[in-house]
Structures are given as structure tokens and as C-alpha cells.
Design a protein around this motif. Structure first.
Motif, mmCIF file in Angstrom:
data_model
loop_
_atom_site.group_PDB
_atom_site.id
_atom_site.type_symbol
_atom_site.label_atom_id
_atom_site.label_comp_id
_atom_site.label_asym_id
_atom_site.label_seq_id
_atom_site.Cartn_x
_atom_site.Cartn_y
_atom_site.Cartn_z
ATOM 1 N N LEU A 50 0.815 -1.222 0.000
ATOM 2 C CA LEU A 50 0.000 0.000 0.000
ATOM 3 C C LEU A 50 0.849 1.273 0.000
ATOM 4 O O LEU A 50 0.319 2.381 0.137
ATOM 5 N N LEU A 52 2.884 2.399 2.181
ATOM 6 C CA LEU A 52 3.036 3.085 3.464
ATOM 7 C C LEU A 52 4.452 2.960 4.012
ATOM 8 O O LEU A 52 4.894 3.781 4.808
ATOM 9 N N PHE A 67 1.995 1.147 -5.611
ATOM 10 C CA PHE A 67 0.672 1.664 -5.237
ATOM 11 C C PHE A 67 0.520 3.158 -5.560
ATOM 12 O O PHE A 67 -0.520 3.584 -6.080
ATOM 13 N N ALA A 68 1.556 3.935 -5.265
ATOM 14 C CA ALA A 68 1.465 5.386 -5.459
ATOM 15 C C ALA A 68 1.311 5.765 -6.931
ATOM 16 O O ALA A 68 0.913 6.883 -7.254
ATOM 17 N N PRO A 73 -6.200 5.272 -6.937
ATOM 18 C CA PRO A 73 -5.971 4.248 -5.915
ATOM 19 C C PRO A 73 -7.223 3.866 -5.122
ATOM 20 O O PRO A 73 -7.447 2.684 -4.866
ATOM 21 N N ALA A 102 -11.949 12.691 0.249
ATOM 22 C CA ALA A 102 -10.571 12.635 -0.259
ATOM 23 C C ALA A 102 -10.494 11.864 -1.576
ATOM 24 O O ALA A 102 -9.646 12.143 -2.415
ATOM 25 N N PHE B 84 -3.345 8.094 3.818
ATOM 26 C CA PHE B 84 -2.305 7.972 2.788
ATOM 27 C C PHE B 84 -2.574 6.826 1.807
ATOM 28 O O PHE B 84 -1.937 6.757 0.764
ATOM 29 N N THR B 87 -5.005 8.820 -0.466
ATOM 30 C CA THR B 87 -4.228 9.863 -1.156
ATOM 31 C C THR B 87 -2.736 9.553 -1.008
ATOM 32 O O THR B 87 -2.074 10.068 -0.112
ATOM 33 N N PRO B 88 -2.207 8.702 -1.882
ATOM 34 C CA PRO B 88 -0.802 8.296 -1.722
ATOM 35 C C PRO B 88 0.196 9.440 -1.904
ATOM 36 O O PRO B 88 1.308 9.366 -1.399
ATOM 37 N N ARG B 90 1.480 12.184 -0.605
ATOM 38 C CA ARG B 90 1.319 12.713 0.748
ATOM 39 C C ARG B 90 1.454 14.229 0.823
ATOM 40 O O ARG B 90 0.902 14.853 1.717
#
Lengths: 299, 242
Positions: A50, A52, A67-68, A73, A102, B84, B87-88, B90
Motif C-alpha cells: 500500500l 506506506l 501503489f502510489a 488508488p 478525499a 495515505f 491519497t498516496p 502525501r
């Protein structure tokens, strides 16, 4: 193209190795269980998928991309990592509204997913008043907001009562039946056994096995033999290439490597009385313990 | 815009925000009524400018906390995970939080000024204490900008530090409490450029000679906000959410 692809993923935290050269793929349209003892690296792997956390080496890809780099997403992947990750001073509906805003998802979808997880009556209550089971449902609602193609859920059965477990099982099965990829980590093996099609088992950050659940459970199941002449019959079967053990009872043999038919025939040929002859039904839990042993901790 | 709407919802959907805002306005109202009403006429006439300044230091603390909570709640309640994942990118989240901090600071500033002007100026006028209009305008402008910037600073500092308690305690200590100690150690020339004194200068002329001009103080304090905000963006992009 695999929906989820982990390639030689390694994640180190100083001296501790959480995930160690892990590789596996997850295909779409089925429920895949991601199993391993506590500290095996399941959550770390999900977090890497993910975006993170950053892998120390290797790659964790969704639809062949980090993922980014996914175009949308929230509509591609729905994730629920920990049911407690909610501001306790917000209502369940407010929490979902912050996520939907969001992601550019209309508020009407918030009410839809609240109804889907059967939280509509509690939608305006503060989350601090929710039970663990309700928080799990809220987390799942958050994951479903974007009607995603892939669902990643970390221990979604934690805190659910038996009715909740059945509800979760049904909803996950129906989501997979719609063609979605459902990837769930769990150590509640009895629940996973009734839910998943495939399993990925890891221990100490490494892959132990991957494949269809039925194959995993069937693999190497011994034949249970109860006879009043165990030593004599054991010698006969070992000559035929079997690996024979006992379970501590005097009359019982556990035979690996021969078919039921072969064992029955040999018993008849040698005039050995057999009281019981059956294929043992190993459970996922037994196979899990066999596969992972005690080595589940992060090194 | 999506992230901005989401962050605004996060701010207004928790009771703490409204409690802090309510407490700030109540205290300000008490000051704005109590001080000009209770002081002797002679004191009011000699200190009329300061009478407009009443309550501001406490209000800056409230808005700093509002901003800090907006950023640190993500880590305190571990909602950073879902934030996150949705919304990756950041930096968008940090920019949205800074913008919401600015909007929240502006709302606080307008309410603060409305209460301050409504009560304090009325009472001073009622007691025949003259207040120079240009001075009052400068002070209200400075107070307003200081509240906006302080809220933004709270967001930026919180996003940089993450830990809620550390952000609030360290932030208040560095930016508000240690002003005199740091100035005495570093000297007035350097001390005037510290966050606390520059904020004080921005808030308006209150008879302290060692401060920068109002505009100078505002620019320096805004500079601190920008630097800390950039550090927060860089740190948020780099950090691991475990």
C-alpha cells in the motif's frame, strides 16, 4: 498480469528483518488468505503493497505498479489495516465522509456502504462507543467505499462474534464472486479455512508455501491404520517404501507415501486384521503449524 | 480540492475543535469586557493601545493547538493509514492541512476581532477613551494575521513532529514561553528575530522597543511558518507509516 505481485521483497528495521526475500503472486476473482504466525511479516508486506513503507529491497506491486503510481488508488484498492485506526471522536459516518471526500466519492456511497455492513443504525454514533466488531465493519465499509477491484484486509475477523464471522465470510465470498480480488491476512485459521480459495503462508518473513487451500490441506495427509499387530504391519509397509509413524496409541499407525488401496491389499495378503483404515482429514491449522513451526518471530 | 474538503471535514467533525474555539472566544470576550470595564480611566487613557491587545497571547495558543491537532490526530489515532492509502501523494495532504489551518486561523481571527472590537471598543468609547483609528486598524490587522499564521504554524509543526503531546508542549515552549529566556541568552539583536518576538512584533505596537517593526515581524514569523512547512512536507513524504 497478477493483481498483486510481491517480488523478492525484503524489509529490515535496523537489525530486525521483518520480511526476507519474499515473493508471491495473487490472482483475481478469488479470496486469498495471507497466513503466518504473529510477527511473520504479514502486516509489513501489506504496508509495502500500500506504499506506506518503503522496501529495503525488492518490489511490492498492485496491477504491476507501485501503489502510489495507480491512477485512481481509492477505486482500485480498498484497504483496512486496523479496525482501531479511527478517530474515536468522530461518528462512523463522519469518518467515512472524510475518506469519500478525499477520494472524490459521492456522500450517497457512504450511506450505501454503511447499509452494506449493517451499520446504518449506528452511523451517527461516535466511534468510541463502537464495539470491536462494529469497528471491523466500519473498516470494511471504508475499504469498500471506492467499489474497488482489489480488497486488502489485515485480520478482518478480529473481534467478530460467530454471527459476525459468518457475515464476513459471506460478504467476502460474494465480493470474490463479483470478480474482485480479496486478499486477507489472518491467524484465525478456522475462519480462513471456510473463506479462502488460495493461501500464501509465510513464517519469519519468508514464503513457506502458496497454492489452493484444498491442495495444501490434502498434501501429505497420512493414512490412519488401526491394527492389533502394528509392529508387524509397520515392517511390511516400510518394505513397500512407506514412512510410518505412530500417534502414541498402541494400535495406531500413520502411514505416509502409500494409497489406501495399497495398504488394504497388503493387510489382506499378510492376513493382518485391520480395525480401521482411513485417510486422515488434516485441518488448515494442523498444516499451518506443521509448515510454520515455532519460527514465526521477526529476526 | 478533494484533499482540502476531506481535511476540512476532519477539522469540523471533532468536538475538540469547537471546544477550543468556544473556549478561546469566551476567554477573549471576558478579557474584552473585563479589562476596559475594570481599569481606571487614567490607566486606560495612558495604555489605550494595549487595551486593544488584551487576550491575544492566549488566543494564539488556542489556535496553535487547533492547527497542531489537525496534523497530529492522524498519527495519534492512526488515521494516517487510511489517509495515505486514499491519497498516496502525501504532499497533497500536508498542503491541504496547511490550507485548512489557514482557513481555520482566518475564521478564528475574524471571530476574535469581532468580539474584541465589539466589546473593547464599545466600552472604551462609552468611557470616553479615545483610540486612534489607524493604530486600532494596525493592531487588528496584526492580531488577525498572527492568528492565521499561528494556526498554520501549528499544522506545520505538528506534521513535522507527529507526536501530539510533544508538538503542543515543545511548540508552545519554543514559540511562546521561552521568548524572554532565549532573548536574554542570544541578545536583543538576534532575539528579535526569534519566533516569539517576531510574532509579538506582528501583533502590534505595545511599547516594547526591542522588537522588529510590525511588517518585519510578520515577514520573519511567516518565514518560520514556510520553513517548518517545507520541512513537514519533506518529512511526511519520506517517513514510513508503520
Amino acid at each position: 498480469m497478477a493483481e498483486i505481485c510481491v517480488e523478492r521483497l525484503t524489509k529490515r528495521y535496523r537489525e530486525a528483518v521483518a520480511v526476507d526475500d519474499l515473493s508471491f503472486k495473487v490472482d483475481g476473482g478469488r479470496v486469498t488468505g495471507f497466513l503466518g504466525p504473529n510477527g511473520a511479516g504479514k502486516s509489513t508486506t501489506l504496508r509495502a503493497l500500500l506504499g506506506l513503507i518503503r522496501p529495503t529491497s525488492g518490489r511490492a506491486l498492485v496491477l504491476d505498479r507501485p501503489f502510489a503510481k495507480l491512477r485512481d488508488p481509492a477505486r482500485t484498492v480498498g484497504a483496512a489495516l486496523d479496525a482501531s485506526d479511527v478517530h474515536p471522536g468522530r461518528s462512523g459516518r463522519s469518518h467515512l465522509r472524510t475518506l469519500s471526500a478525499a477520494a472524490g466519492i459521492p456522500t450517497s456511497r457512504v450511506d450505501e456502504v454503511l447499509a452494506l455492513v449493517e451499520l446504518t443504525p449506528a452511523r451517527n454514533r461516535l466511534v468510541k462507543g463502537y464495539s470491536m466488531g462494529m469497528r471491523q465493519r466500519l473498516a470494511l465499509a471504508g475499504a469498500l467505499l471506492g467499489d474497488p477491484r482489489i480488497l486488502m484486509l489485515d485480520e478482518p475477523a478480529n473481534g467478530l462474534d460467530p454471527q459476525g464471522m459468518r457475515w464476513l465470510r459471506d460478504i467476502l465470498r460474494s465480493l470474490a464472486a463479483e470478480g474482485r480480488t480479496v486478499f486477507i491476512s489472518s491467524h484465525v485459521l478456522s475462519e480462513v479455512e471456510q473463506t479462502v480459495d488460495e493461501v500464501v503462508v509465510i513464517s519469519a518473513g519468508r514464503l513457506v508455501t502458496q497454492g489452493p487451500l484444498a491442495d495444501l490441506i490434502a498434501e501429505q495427509r497420512p493414512v490412519f491404520v488401526r491394527t492389533p499387530r502394528p509392529e508387524e504391519f509397520k515392517a511390511v509397509l516400510e518394505i513397500d517404501g512407506a514412512s510410518v509413524s505412530t500417534d502414541g496409541r498402541d494400535e495406531v499407525l500413520l502411514v505416509h507415501g502409500l494409497t489406501l488401496e495399497h495398504i488394504g491389499t497388503r493387510a489382506a495378503e499378510h492376513g493382518i486384521v485391520v480395525f480401521e483404515l482411513t485417510r486422515t482429514a488434516s485441518t488448515l491449522e494442523e498444516r499451518f503449524l506443521e509448515l510454520t513451526g515455532e519460527g514465526g518471530n521477526v529476526r | 480540492m478533494r484533499a482540502l474538503r476531506s481535511e476540512w471535514l476532519k477539522l469540523v467533525s471533532v468536538r475538540t475543535t469547537w471546544i477550543l474555539l468556544g473556549a478561546m472566544l469566551l476567554i477573549e470576550a471576558a478579557y474584552a469586557i473585563g479589562v476596559p470595564a475594570a481599569q481606571k480611566i487614567e490607566d486606560l487613557r495612558t495604555n489605550d493601545v494595549e487595551n486593544l491587545f488584551i487576550g491575544t497571547p492566549l488566543s494564539t495558543i488556542f489556535v496553535f493547538i487547533v492547527g497542531a491537532l489537525l496534523a497530529t490526530n492522524e498519527y495519534r489515532h492512526r488515521t494516517a493509514d487510511s489517509t495515505f492509502v486514499v491519497t498516496p501523494r502525501r504532499e497533497r495532504i500536508v498542503f491541504a492541512k496547511l490550507a485548512v489551518g489557514l482557513m481555520a486561523g482566518l475564521a478564528c481571527a475574524l471571530l476574535f476581532i469581532a468580539i474584541n472590537a465589539g466589546f473593547a471598543l464599545s466600552i472604551l468609547s462609552h468611557r470616553s477613551v479615545k483610540v486612534d483609528a489607524d493604530t486600532a486598524l494596525n493592531i487588528y490587522l496584526g492580531m488577525g494575521v498572527s492568528l492565521v499564521l499561528t494556526c498554520v504554524l501549528g499544522v506545520a509543526f505538528g506534521a513535522l513532529i507527529r507526536n501530539q503531546a510533544v508538538t503542543i508542549v515543545l511548540g508552545l515552549t519554543l514559540f511562546f514561553i521561552l521568548r524572554e529566556l532565549l532573548t536574554s541568552i542570544l541578545g536583543d539583536d538576534i532575539g528579535a528575530y526569534l519566533p516569539g518576538p517576531s510574532l509579538l512584533a506582528l501583533q502590534g505596537p505595545i511599547g516594547e522597543d526591542d522588537l522588529l517593526s510590525q511588517v518585519g515581524g510578520g515577514l520573519v514569523f511567516a518565514g518560520y511558518c514556510v520553513v517548518i512547512a517545507i520541512a513537514a512536507v519533506v518529512a511526511t513524504r519520506q517517513r514510513e507509516i508503520t
